[in-house]
Design a protein around this motif. Sequence first.
Motif, PDB file in Angstrom:
ATOM      1  N   THR A 193       0.829  -1.213   0.000  1.00 46.85           N
ATOM      2  CA  THR A 193       0.000   0.000   0.000  1.00 46.85           C
ATOM      3  C   THR A 193       0.858   1.256   0.000  1.00 46.85           C
ATOM      4  O   THR A 193       0.477   2.270  -0.577  1.00 46.85           O
ATOM      5  CB  THR A 193      -0.953   0.020   1.209  1.00 46.85           C
ATOM      6  OG1 THR A 193      -0.198  -0.214   2.389  1.00 46.85           O
ATOM      7  CG2 THR A 193      -2.027  -1.031   1.090  1.00 46.85           C
ATOM      8  N   ARG A 241       1.894   1.505  -3.692  1.00 44.43           N
ATOM      9  CA  ARG A 241       0.794   1.685  -4.642  1.00 44.43           C
ATOM     10  C   ARG A 241       0.006   2.953  -4.379  1.00 44.43           C
ATOM     11  O   ARG A 241      -0.326   3.699  -5.304  1.00 44.43           O
ATOM     12  CB  ARG A 241      -0.126   0.460  -4.544  1.00 44.43           C
ATOM     13  CG  ARG A 241      -1.248   0.405  -5.542  1.00 44.43           C
ATOM     14  CD  ARG A 241      -2.206  -0.717  -5.199  1.00 44.43           C
ATOM     15  NE  ARG A 241      -2.850  -0.456  -3.938  1.00 44.43           N
ATOM     16  CZ  ARG A 241      -3.439  -1.398  -3.194  1.00 44.43           C
ATOM     17  NH1 ARG A 241      -3.440  -2.651  -3.571  1.00 44.43           N
ATOM     18  NH2 ARG A 241      -4.026  -1.091  -2.054  1.00 44.43           N
ATOM     19  N   ASP A 242      -0.324   3.194  -3.102  1.00 45.18           N
ATOM     20  CA  ASP A 242      -1.232   4.291  -2.775  1.00 45.18           C
ATOM     21  C   ASP A 242      -0.518   5.613  -2.558  1.00 45.18           C
ATOM     22  O   ASP A 242      -1.092   6.669  -2.765  1.00 45.18           O
ATOM     23  CB  ASP A 242      -2.054   3.937  -1.529  1.00 45.18           C
ATOM     24  CG  ASP A 242      -2.876   2.671  -1.738  1.00 45.18           C
ATOM     25  OD1 ASP A 242      -3.326   2.072  -0.737  1.00 45.18           O
ATOM     26  OD2 ASP A 242      -3.059   2.266  -2.901  1.00 45.18           O
ATOM     27  N   TYR A 271       7.451   1.027  -9.632  1.00 48.90           N
ATOM     28  CA  TYR A 271       6.671  -0.056 -10.249  1.00 48.90           C
ATOM     29  C   TYR A 271       7.420  -1.373 -10.128  1.00 48.90           C
ATOM     30  O   TYR A 271       6.839  -2.430  -9.849  1.00 48.90           O
ATOM     31  CB  TYR A 271       6.415   0.251 -11.732  1.00 48.90           C
ATOM     32  CG  TYR A 271       5.470   1.393 -11.957  1.00 48.90           C
ATOM     33  CD1 TYR A 271       5.951   2.675 -12.201  1.00 48.90           C
ATOM     34  CD2 TYR A 271       4.092   1.198 -11.920  1.00 48.90           C
ATOM     35  CE1 TYR A 271       5.077   3.729 -12.397  1.00 48.90           C
ATOM     36  CE2 TYR A 271       3.221   2.254 -12.113  1.00 48.90           C
ATOM     37  CZ  TYR A 271       3.719   3.515 -12.354  1.00 48.90           C
ATOM     38  OH  TYR A 271       2.859   4.575 -12.548  1.00 48.90           O
ATOM     39  N   LEU A 298       7.197  -2.707  -6.591  1.00 49.99           N
ATOM     40  CA  LEU A 298       5.871  -3.259  -6.309  1.00 49.99           C
ATOM     41  C   LEU A 298       5.717  -4.616  -6.982  1.00 49.99           C
ATOM     42  O   LEU A 298       5.247  -5.592  -6.383  1.00 49.99           O
ATOM     43  CB  LEU A 298       4.805  -2.281  -6.799  1.00 49.99           C
ATOM     44  CG  LEU A 298       3.344  -2.617  -6.508  1.00 49.99           C
ATOM     45  CD1 LEU A 298       3.125  -2.890  -5.039  1.00 49.99           C
ATOM     46  CD2 LEU A 298       2.446  -1.472  -6.957  1.00 49.99           C
ATOM     47  N   TYR A 300      -7.429  -0.417  -5.919  1.00 51.57           N
ATOM     48  CA  TYR A 300      -6.223  -1.154  -6.264  1.00 51.57           C
ATOM     49  C   TYR A 300      -5.354  -0.431  -7.284  1.00 51.57           C
ATOM     50  O   TYR A 300      -4.286  -0.926  -7.644  1.00 51.57           O
ATOM     51  CB  TYR A 300      -6.586  -2.560  -6.780  1.00 51.57           C
ATOM     52  CG  TYR A 300      -7.228  -3.406  -5.706  1.00 51.57           C
ATOM     53  CD1 TYR A 300      -8.606  -3.510  -5.602  1.00 51.57           C
ATOM     54  CD2 TYR A 300      -6.444  -4.056  -4.757  1.00 51.57           C
ATOM     55  CE1 TYR A 300      -9.195  -4.255  -4.605  1.00 51.57           C
ATOM     56  CE2 TYR A 300      -7.025  -4.803  -3.756  1.00 51.57           C
ATOM     57  CZ  TYR A 300      -8.399  -4.896  -3.686  1.00 51.57           C
ATOM     58  OH  TYR A 300      -8.982  -5.629  -2.684  1.00 51.57           O
ATOM     59  N   LYS A 301      -5.809   0.732  -7.752  1.00 47.69           N
ATOM     60  CA  LYS A 301      -5.028   1.586  -8.661  1.00 47.69           C
ATOM     61  C   LYS A 301      -4.623   0.826  -9.927  1.00 47.69           C
ATOM     62  O   LYS A 301      -3.541   1.053 -10.479  1.00 47.69           O
ATOM     63  CB  LYS A 301      -3.756   2.131  -7.955  1.00 47.69           C
ATOM     64  CG  LYS A 301      -4.006   2.727  -6.574  1.00 47.69           C
ATOM     65  CD  LYS A 301      -4.823   4.011  -6.664  1.00 47.69           C
ATOM     66  CE  LYS A 301      -4.866   4.764  -5.347  1.00 47.69           C
ATOM     67  NZ  LYS A 301      -5.792   4.208  -4.370  1.00 47.69           N
ATOM     68  N   TRP A 343       2.161  -4.991 -12.707  1.00 51.94           N
ATOM     69  CA  TRP A 343       2.934  -3.829 -12.235  1.00 51.94           C
ATOM     70  C   TRP A 343       4.261  -3.701 -12.969  1.00 51.94           C
ATOM     71  O   TRP A 343       4.758  -2.593 -13.173  1.00 51.94           O
ATOM     72  CB  TRP A 343       3.144  -3.909 -10.729  1.00 51.94           C
ATOM     73  CG  TRP A 343       1.869  -3.675  -9.988  1.00 51.94           C
ATOM     74  CD1 TRP A 343       1.136  -4.590  -9.295  1.00 51.94           C
ATOM     75  CD2 TRP A 343       1.120  -2.454  -9.915  1.00 51.94           C
ATOM     76  NE1 TRP A 343      -0.003  -4.015  -8.789  1.00 51.94           N
ATOM     77  CE2 TRP A 343      -0.048  -2.702  -9.155  1.00 51.94           C
ATOM     78  CE3 TRP A 343       1.312  -1.169 -10.427  1.00 51.94           C
ATOM     79  CZ2 TRP A 343      -0.994  -1.731  -8.876  1.00 51.94           C
ATOM     80  CZ3 TRP A 343       0.360  -0.185 -10.151  1.00 51.94           C
ATOM     81  CH2 TRP A 343      -0.776  -0.477  -9.380  1.00 51.94           C
TER      82      TRP A 343
END
Lengths: 633, 530
Positions: free
Chosen positions: A135, A138-139, A152, A155, A309-310, A338
């Motif tokens: 998170t 990603r967030d 990226y 992740l 979840y983007k 990703w």
Amino acid sequence: MWRDRLIQLALWGVVAAGLTAASLVGGRMRSRQKELGLLTRAADESIVKDPRIALLQIAPGGLRAPFLTYLWIRSQRMKDEGKLFDAKQLRDLICDQMPLYASVLGYHAWDMAWNISVQTHTPEERWMWVHNGITLLRDKGLFHNPKDIMLYRELAWIFFSKMGQYTDEMHMVYKSRWAAKMQRLLGAPPFTAETKQAIEAFRPIAEAPDDADALKADTDAAEFLQGLRQHGMKPEEASFLDKFLQYYNRFSPDTGVAEFQWDRKEPAPAERPIAELIRSSWNDAEQANKAGLAKVLAFVRRKILKQRYKMEPEWMLALMQKYGPLDWRQVNAHAIFWATIGLKRAQGLDVKDIQPINTGRILLGGLKSLTRTGYMYYTPNPRDPESPHIDWQPDWRFIEPTHQAYLAAGLLLVGDRQKLHADENPLAGGHITYLADAIMQLYLGGREADADHYYQELKDLFKPYGKIYERPVREFVIAQLREMGTPPADLARAFWQASLRNAYRALAGGNHAGYLSYHKFARQWYEVFSNDTGNQRRLRAPPFRDQEREFLGDLMLRPSKARLYVPLLAKVRLWGSLCQMKEKSSILRQLYPAIEGRLRHECERQKVDFEKAFPPPPGYVPKPAQQPQAARG
Amino acid sequence: MRRFWAVARVTFLECLRTRVVIVFLVLLAVCVLAMALTMEGDGTLKGRIQTFLAYSTLLTQLLLSVVTILLATGVVAGDIRHKYVLTVVSKPLPRWQYVLGRWVGIALLDAVLVGLAMGSIYGLSQYLRTRQTSVERKKLLGQLPPRAGDLDRLAVNSEIFTARAKKQAEPFDVGQQVEAKFQRLVEESRLDAVIGSRIKRELQSERIKSRSQAPVDVKEVERRLRDARTRERIVAAIKADLKKEAIEERQLVVPGEGLTLTFKGLQPPRGRKEPLQLRYRLHPMHTPESRTLKSFWNVFNPKTGRGRLPWNFKDDSAEAVSSFLFSPKAVSDDGELTVEYWNFPRPGFITPVKVKADEVNVLYRVGSFEGNVVRAGMLILLALMFLAAVAVLFAVFLSFPIACLGCMIVFAIAMMSGFIHDATKLNVYTQKEPTAMDYFSHGVTQVAFFFLPSLSESSPGTALVDGMNIPFRRVLRESLVMIQRPGDDSTGLWRKLGFQVRAGAGLRAWLCLGLGCLIFWRRELARVQV
């Protein structure tokens, strides 16, 4: 007096000199910041994007640098001492202070997912720290640095290496927790041998509209939404997405998401109208309401994928079209997502331009893993919905895309197909190993033609050295197995026993097509074994039906004997599937008395209705209870 | 003495009536309560309580320190500025009693405030203890059987609400190995050669220091070689090096082998069922990509074999502290414990691992959490008393704002003592020779912390968070002075003397008060103009 005035003038002079020096240095500092890329956003843009973070950055004032230094030192010292209680807070605070420093965010995400997680010893804590790493990247990381390719990659690496591989003792926890999330959101993909069907099942999500207004413009969807509105569910509300998904999962007959039918709780009085609406729409003979339900469902899934979840459903669909029927419950699918989406967002590449060289290890590794484990069997755990039981089998549909990905990467490196076997191609070894594994898998799965095709590809492309490659594919596979140490006499036994295992494993997971394929193969190799040992009485195996019955009995009562873990609900699913197969009736009738007692006891322990879960097989007549003999005389 | 107590009483009541105390008390109460209700820590109940204890004690110390500084400087400097002091010193009250009385009044107020704060922290931590863990919630929902283990609750009871002592593993006994190696040197007639080469190295380094270009004098080497005292010294150095080598060899566990550690003198309370904790740190020679190591641990009673676990196979983080709990039955009646570590090779995890005996510790309960909280409060009070003394000292000759500023600087430096010590150590971070600036900064730090206490080290928050016992000896040390053996962080001077005097905050406070009394006694408060 004049002395005081002199001192004042001198101090004013110092002030003026200081201000002048500051203004001279300030310009150079700004240009240097621009050179180093430290000024990535203007202050007003920061405030608009995230006011809380903008405030946090301003609040410490001139003490921001020493404050950050203190936070860094404290976070590392506490971690080294094994004190994790404020690890997340410290890291959040550091990252909030430095949101534009991608390396900082990447480091802390890696730290939490790898280093801190292994200092904890319960599944919940381990998963929490790995999820914290995800998170954070990603967030937060990608929100502030959408074009930073390194984030990226980090992740993708968490998904591929930490969650997708097997070195962590709790890797199954990560896999099952992620599968539970995706199962709730997307449900299971259709069990089918055709890649196209799996992709088409996902297409509605990729093509769903982005906003509620566009959804309302569709007549079918509008009618369904009107029905929902009448029962208090408004698409404009923030809670609509989660509520709708929850009701759909609970009340719809969709086998992809539904719990076992006999285990479903009845809807509460307030939920009955919505349950009825969903069920009736699903069963709608005229299809209009069913279409409306499907469109709203696709919209909800799309929104959650994007907002929470983007992810980008269009990209997900494009990846499926290029690489095969990715099951988004699998962590490797997300690793591939990703790894590739970063190239699109950072460098504007299209899916067709993605080459394994860009994403190397993650893409090829992810596809290889999916070849081995792409078919996921998901059994919910009613006692802990977050910890389902998952199992998997090889998915041959990924062999061709993986092979093509290897070829594409190799061709980029050496330029010519004829040179793929040369030393200049560093991927050659991995490609050969992959093809050899794939050939064995296909052969053992009863797909001899496919196995032969890839065997020819292997020989044509790489011209491997060794007499083993001059033999037909059957002997190649046997030789490979021999190299693993299996004696010749046991090979056939190994084949049919393993295939029988795979067949019933597939059936327990609801994969009927897989069951048929493996079962046929098991039968074939049983006959080979019987022919080979027919004249040796002591080696002769009992009839296949008896072997199968014994195997099924073990699967129901002692699955560990077959090196499997079969939770109760999977046994229920297996029993249900078997009862529908006429050719299995006699086996089941013979088996039922032997397994009834233990299964009833297991059901009682887990509060499952035995009569519903394990009904007697068709044609079963229970033996009358024996009466005590009357005394003589 | 009645007048002295009168000054103290007046100071106490005067400060109590100021808005500063009320405002800070309310702020402290709100912040501590907010921390208890909002801080989540790492998601576990243990983490939540630890976060609360860490930050509440830190905030208490910070806020009360600021209050103390403001009040102490305010009352004394205010008296002098507004000339109220003239009405006091013109009375038959010795000036030293005035200074001391003011300080005692502030100290009494601090005692009350610390008591209130620690009482609240104790109460709120007990409240947090009653909250449910995630396992307990799942048991209530029927998602877990009632007998399911709850590691979080176990950790809360055995690692936080307790007072534990730490016992290191016994150092490796390498005496025999060292002797054997030394005898080998003698038998192989290499001893003289080794001694000779060491003497040469000594002479070379002497020449480098004196910047001499001349080569090493062979005759000097031979002369020293014949000198009995030099030989004795060098043999001792050789044996010390052999011992280091032997310890290094023992510490390094190659794949497939194991290491046995023993603990002696453990005293877990009889009859208690609380588990003990083993804490350790593993240093792999080659860190795996995953940064985790696979390790096997076995803990058992050396006399009975009880407590022997099935192999405790676990993942450990490389270079970071790891721990696990084990049964008190593993400790023998005479306080001995055996621990075995095995480096089991698995694909991807084949690396020798270094295990240092002094980094393997057993933690066991020796006291109660309540007693610990009381002693923690005493440590905080001692720190506040020191700050009050510094504030009074500055206030007797400086104006209020300057005195405040000076006290805040002293406070900040004392709180950052750990960081400053690390930052000014010599030869730690670079291989180069220290420069003049390094020596200067190191010297200034040593001098400064001769007068200032290390408030960061004496802060009790860490001990409370970890459930570590705060011994009464530590409180006594902070009150006055402690004479003890030199530690690893002691300077060369103390090591040469063979003992070290550590002055506590209390002694330093008395020194400041003494100085303050002296200055105030000599200070001209008013001038007679004729």
